[in-house]
Design a protein around this motif. Structure first.
Motif, PDB file in Angstrom:
ATOM      1  N   SER A  66     -12.373  10.095  -0.969  1.00  0.00           N
ATOM      2  CA  SER A  66     -11.913   9.278  -1.868  1.00  0.00           C
ATOM      3  C   SER A  66      -9.897   9.332  -1.569  1.00  0.00           C
ATOM      4  O   SER A  66      -9.193  10.627  -1.413  1.00  0.00           O
ATOM      5  N   LYS A 110      -5.194   7.324   6.619  1.00  0.00           N
ATOM      6  CA  LYS A 110      -5.593   6.758   7.041  1.00  0.00           C
ATOM      7  C   LYS A 110      -7.179   7.454   7.729  1.00  0.00           C
ATOM      8  O   LYS A 110      -7.735   6.538   7.733  1.00  0.00           O
ATOM      9  N   ARG A 111      -6.769   8.447   8.482  1.00  0.00           N
ATOM     10  CA  ARG A 111      -7.785   9.019   9.198  1.00  0.00           C
ATOM     11  C   ARG A 111      -9.056   9.628   8.007  1.00  0.00           C
ATOM     12  O   ARG A 111      -9.798   9.423   7.673  1.00  0.00           O
ATOM     13  N   SER A 135      -0.839   9.437   8.254  1.00  0.00           N
ATOM     14  CA  SER A 135      -1.616   9.340   9.244  1.00  0.00           C
ATOM     15  C   SER A 135      -2.736   9.663   8.939  1.00  0.00           C
ATOM     16  O   SER A 135      -4.171   9.205   9.382  1.00  0.00           O
ATOM     17  N   GLN A 192      -9.398   8.323   4.811  1.00  0.00           N
ATOM     18  CA  GLN A 192      -9.894   7.747   4.493  1.00  0.00           C
ATOM     19  C   GLN A 192     -10.897   7.172   5.075  1.00  0.00           C
ATOM     20  O   GLN A 192     -11.811   6.334   5.200  1.00  0.00           O
ATOM     21  N   SER A 193     -10.701   6.975   6.458  1.00  0.00           N
ATOM     22  CA  SER A 193     -11.946   6.554   7.327  1.00  0.00           C
ATOM     23  C   SER A 193     -12.479   7.441   7.991  1.00  0.00           C
ATOM     24  O   SER A 193     -14.307   7.167   8.064  1.00  0.00           O
ATOM     25  N   LEU A 194     -12.988   8.742   7.382  1.00  0.00           N
ATOM     26  CA  LEU A 194     -14.038   9.782   7.406  1.00  0.00           C
ATOM     27  C   LEU A 194     -14.815   9.282   5.953  1.00  0.00           C
ATOM     28  O   LEU A 194     -15.101  10.952   5.148  1.00  0.00           O
ATOM     29  N   GLY A 195     -14.558   9.005   4.414  1.00  0.00           N
ATOM     30  CA  GLY A 195     -15.354   8.463   3.750  1.00  0.00           C
ATOM     31  C   GLY A 195     -14.485   9.372   2.456  1.00  0.00           C
ATOM     32  O   GLY A 195     -15.230   9.182   1.102  1.00  0.00           O
ATOM     33  N   THR A 229       1.028  -0.865  -0.327  1.00  0.00           N
ATOM     34  CA  THR A 229      -0.292  -0.344   0.122  1.00  0.00           C
ATOM     35  C   THR A 229       0.757   1.279   0.440  1.00  0.00           C
ATOM     36  O   THR A 229       0.328   2.435  -0.486  1.00  0.00           O
ATOM     37  N   LYS A 268     -19.316  14.995   1.669  1.00  0.00           N
ATOM     38  CA  LYS A 268     -19.593  13.631   2.834  1.00  0.00           C
ATOM     39  C   LYS A 268     -20.656  13.200   3.403  1.00  0.00           C
ATOM     40  O   LYS A 268     -21.766  12.694   3.511  1.00  0.00           O
TER      41      LYS A 268
END
Length: 151
Positions: free
Chosen positions: A69, A61-62, A58, A64-67, A25, A97
């Protein structure tokens, strides 16, 4: 655990271990422009990263976790790379979002109402005349009535 110092470049495996993101990744993120391409390699040819890449990963990742792209994240990171805080762009993306989620919730509420109405009229043993020309008369009763009205 690898100790991180501000000036010691880290191998991609160390970055993966510290960030919880796979080497594959990380390479992909580098390929699509989320990470600054490494300009430095170890004498044995390993990719070396500045420890600041951990902050970037970091954030990815955060986000992406909130949607968000990867494309949206790349745009945000490009703003940061130009020396500006991208908080306005992040806020805009999150507002978009939230609106999309609101629309999804509304659509799901309509679907829930339709399903509840269908279940409220459910017949476990439909009449044989209903069953003769349908697969599941309970499910097809409304569409059959609509079709008869159309034709």
């Amino acid at each position: 655990m690898v100790s991180v110092t501000q000036d010691k470049p880290l191998k991609i495996g160390e970055i993966a271990s510290l960030s919880g993101i796979s080497v594959k990744t990380i390479r992909y993120y580098e390929e699509i422009g989320l990470l600054t391409p490494t300009v430095e390699r170890s004498p044995s040819g390993y990719r070396l990263f500045n420890p600041s890449v951990l902050t970037r990963l970091s954030f990815v990742k955060r986000a992406q976790s909130l949607g968000l792209s990867l494309s949206e994240i790349r745009e945000i990171l490009e703003i940061r790379d130009r020396g500006h805080l991208p908080c306005g762009e992040v806020k805009h993306c999150l507002e978009v979002k939230v609106e999309a989620i609101n629309q999804q919730i509304a659509a799901l509420e309509v679907l829930r109402g339709e399903l509840q109405g269908l279940l409220a009229q459910w017949e476990d043993q439909p009449t044989s005349t209903q069953a003769a020309h349908t697969i599941c008369p309970n499910l097809q009763a409304e569409s059959q009535t609509q079709r008869e009205g159309i034709f």
